[in-house]
Structure formats: C-alpha cells, structure tokens
Scaffold this active site. Structure first.
Site, PDB file in Angstrom:
ATOM      1  N   ASP A  96      -6.351  14.999 -72.531  1.00  0.00           N
ATOM      2  CA  ASP A  96      -6.366  14.176 -71.323  1.00  0.00           C
ATOM      3  C   ASP A  96      -7.396  14.675 -70.316  1.00  0.00           C
ATOM      4  O   ASP A  96      -7.811  15.843 -70.342  1.00  0.00           O
ATOM      5  CB  ASP A  96      -4.974  14.125 -70.683  1.00  0.00           C
ATOM      6  CG  ASP A  96      -4.407  15.509 -70.350  1.00  0.00           C
ATOM      7  OD1 ASP A  96      -4.648  16.447 -71.135  1.00  0.00           O
ATOM      8  OD2 ASP A  96      -3.721  15.643 -69.318  1.00  0.00           O
ATOM      9  N   GLU A 161      -1.919  18.004 -70.171  1.00  0.00           N
ATOM     10  CA  GLU A 161      -2.219  19.271 -69.500  1.00  0.00           C
ATOM     11  C   GLU A 161      -2.578  19.040 -68.039  1.00  0.00           C
ATOM     12  O   GLU A 161      -2.194  19.826 -67.156  1.00  0.00           O
ATOM     13  CB  GLU A 161      -3.368  19.988 -70.222  1.00  0.00           C
ATOM     14  CG  GLU A 161      -3.615  21.422 -69.751  1.00  0.00           C
ATOM     15  CD  GLU A 161      -4.519  21.543 -68.528  1.00  0.00           C
ATOM     16  OE1 GLU A 161      -4.541  22.624 -67.913  1.00  0.00           O
ATOM     17  OE2 GLU A 161      -5.199  20.552 -68.170  1.00  0.00           O
TER      18      GLU A 161
END
Length: 422
Positions: A96, A161
């Site tokens: 991400d 994350e």
C-alpha cells in the site's frame, strides 16, 4: 548502467511498455508496479496480488496467500533452501501507499513518469515499491544463475502498513502461518539518504497517539466564567509544546543525536464548542508522540499524568495508539546476522549509518515477537521524500539496489547454522 550487473543483457522481468524505449527491463517492471493504484483509502490490493502472482510464475516459485483480515491478504513467495530446517530469511515489503495531493505534483502520481535525468516520479517510488521490485529482480538474477542457498528465503508482501498495520503485519505475526515461516532474520524498509552513506535502522520509536479531554464550566460567551475547559486546554497544550521545544533543542544542539534519538510531540487535532457565544463544557486536544527506545515509558506516562493534574481537575486522557515494545536489533560485530549484513555492504564499498527509525514500520511487529529485523532501503544520494509531493527515485539508484540485494541475499541465506539450529 552498472557494468556486467545492470546492462541490457542482465536478467529482468516485465515487457517494454513503449514509454521507456530501450530502458532496462527491471526499470520497466518497477514503473509498471508503480502504476497500480494501491493507494489509501481504497487500495487496489487485487491488482497487486495479480501482479505478484505473475512474478511468482516468472520466478517459478510458489506463492501462498493468507487472508489475515477480511479483504486483507498477505502474499508470500518462497524459495526453499537446501537445508530448510535452518531459520529462514525474510524480505518484507508492503503493497500500500499513502494518498497524494495531485495538484502539488508535477506529474500524475500514478503514471511513473521518467524525466530526462532518469528520475522516476510516482507514489511509492521510495516507500516502498522500489524495494519490492529490487527483491524480486535480485531473486530472479540469482535463480537464473543457478544459485542455491542453505536457508530458505521468503519474499513477503503485506497490506495496510501505511495505516498502522493492524490488519496486516500486526495481526499476521500472531498467525500460525507466520510461525511456520521459521524466520531467523528479516529485512524491511528504511529511508533514503541524501549523502553518500546508506542508512540502516535497528530499532524504532514507539508511536503514542493520545487525546486529552478537558471538562470545564459552561456558560454564556459574554461572561468571565471560571474553570473553563479552554483554560485547562491551554495549560495542557503549553506542557506538551514546552516539552517539544526542549526535545527540539536537544536535537539541534547535539551532533550525536538523530531524529530517532529524541521524542517528537506534535499537536494534530483540537475539538470542542458548539457556537460562538457558548462556552463549551468540554474540549479535546490530540497529540502524535514518537518515543525512542532509550526513554522509560512508565516514567513518561507518569509525566503526562502530572501535566494533566497540574492543568486542572477532571482532566482525562485516552490512547488511540500506544506501542510499548522497545526491542532493538543487535548491531554488534559479535552478532552473526549483523556481521554478515555489514561486511557484505562493506565489500560493496557502502558506508552504513546506523539509526533509530524516526517513524514506524512493520519491523516493530517483527521485533516484538523476538526476531531481529533491519530497516534498509538501498537509496543514497537521494532526498527523503516518502509521503511527500513529487516522490521520486533515480533509475540508476534503483538498479544499484538490485545489485546490493544480489549480494546480501546469498550472504544472509548462507549464514552457517547457529546454536540451537539443526
């Protein structure tokens, strides 16, 4: 190009997309990955998993997918070693990326434009899609060269994350599938270094997100009401920001300290009030604090309690996030993992700069379960632009990073059996 390593004949994946002409195929693959819109608040994780599926097929290695939370999948590509009983090597990355303010970018943040100087612009170039592709391309080259290593190597790709890892690594480290990986040592993301050195992170500051609630006497906006929420709020803000100034002064007046060695405090939200002429019965203020491993956390919270009691009666606080693991990874030459990592870098004429990571990465969850982890992104001569506008990475720095992992992976995966290993 790097002689013999990154020339046109070197192995690499991905098809030319027509934008790069004769560019190195590893760079083309990197730019393809950057175009996947795995951006919050709605990351296209399915596109990332399809891409990784293709990488696993090209590498001729198995990939396992573990759904750790609904819609949140951890993918693991595994290259089994000749002695799989030994502890494995983990190459971790997250899929991400953080949001962008497109009006502040010179190019579309998801078009992976490469300028005439070889700078590739895009969200995730530094944080951390470059490292993902460097892992993959290093494994591709090692595998195509017929190399084998004693220890198993896992390439792991985790979600979320950038929003705290709660539905990603934080949950996965407690999963049976994580334990089954039999990890001995992990590499994860680091930061760019504007100078000649490469920064290596062996620990992280603890993120504490706190909201202080200040109750007070309500009343009409035309009166001098005593004991108001705003008065208490001001004292709280003064206490936190005075401490902030002291820590900032410590950092700015010491040549030995880096950002990761001091506590940062930033006021991020203030809430309260219903109308201009109504004194509110309650006001809240929130702070983002990052606390280094050298700080006694119990004593630090007691200090917060004193600030609250000194500011007035009835003040309470609540943590939105409170990490208390202060484990650090050994960076002494007596440690076989660090010795292997550092001597390999030295052989590549790389100067290492050891620091505490100033923000937070998934490494903290790995260390919290007792495993050594190093934060390292092989990017020197590069401004630190993670989460910033116009994030970019030069293609030559990117290609050099592949070469670095081509040396690090064999070295780490061939560390001889340690005490307690089969």
């Amino acid at each position: 190009m790097l002689p013999d390593k990154d020339g046109p004949s070197a192995g690499g994946g991905g098809c030319q997309d027509g934008l790069g002409g004769g560019e190195h195929p590893s760079v083309t693959l990197f730019r393809e990955y950057l175009r996947l819109r795995t951006v919050h608040p709605e990351p296209d994780y399915d596109a990332a998993l399809r891409f990784l599926d293709r990488m696993a097929q090209e590498l001729e290695l198995p990939m396992k997918k573990v759904e750790v939370c609904p819609g949140r999948v951890v993918a693991i590509i595994t290259w089994t070693g000749t002695n799989p009983a030994l502890k494995s090597i983990l190459l971790n990355s997250h899929t991400d990326v953080v949001p962008v303010f497109q009006e502040s970018w010179k190019y579309d943040a998801f078009s992976a434009v490469k300028d005439s100087e070889g700078n590739i612009y895009g969200r995730g170039t530094q944080d951390m899609k470059s490292v993902t592709i460097q892992y993959i391309e290093a494994i591709r080259r090692l595998k195509s060269g017929g190399r084998r290593f004693a220890r198993t190597v896992h390439l792991m790709f985790v979600p979320d994350e950038e929003v705290g890892g709660h539905k990603g690594m934080e949950t996965f480290v407690k999963h049976p599938e994580f334990k089954a990986l039999n990890i001995g040592f992990a590499l994860d993301e680091g930061l760019a270094n504007p100078g000649e050195s490469f920064t290596v992170f062996y620990g992280e500051r603890c993120p504490w997100w706190i909201t202080i609630r200040c109750p007070g006497s309500p009343g009409h906006g035309s009166r001098f009401v005593e004991n108001t929420a705003a008065e208490k709020l001001r004292r709280i803000i003064d206490s936190f920001l005075d401490f902030r100034e002291k820590e900032k002064h410590r950092l700015n007046t010491s040549e030995c300290l880096t950002l990761g060695d001091v506590t940062t405090v930033n006021m991020t939200m203030v809430k309260g009030g219903v109308a201009y002429n109504v004194i509110p019965a309650e006001m809240d203020v929130s702070f983002d604090m990052r606390i280094p491993p050298t700080v006694n956390l119990k004593a630090f919270e007691e200090q917060i309690q004193r600030w609250c009691s000194q500011a007035g009666e009835g003040i309470t606080y609540q943590f939105a996030q409170k990490h208390d693991n202060q484990d650090v990874t050994c960076t002494e030459d007596s440690d076989p993992w660090w010795r292997t990592f550092s001597t390999t870098c030295k052989a590549l004429n790389m100067s290492l700069q050891k620091e505490i990571f100033p923000a937070a990465t998934d490494s903290r969850f790995i260390r919290a379960v007792g495993l050594p982890a190093i934060g390292f992104s092989p990017m020197n001569r590069t401004p630190i632009l993670l989460h910033d506008h116009n994030e970019f990475l030069n293609e030559q720095v990117f290609l050099r990073g592949i070469q670095v992992y081509q040396e690090l992976v064999p070295a780490l995966a061939n560390v001889p059996a340690l005490p307690g290993e089969a």
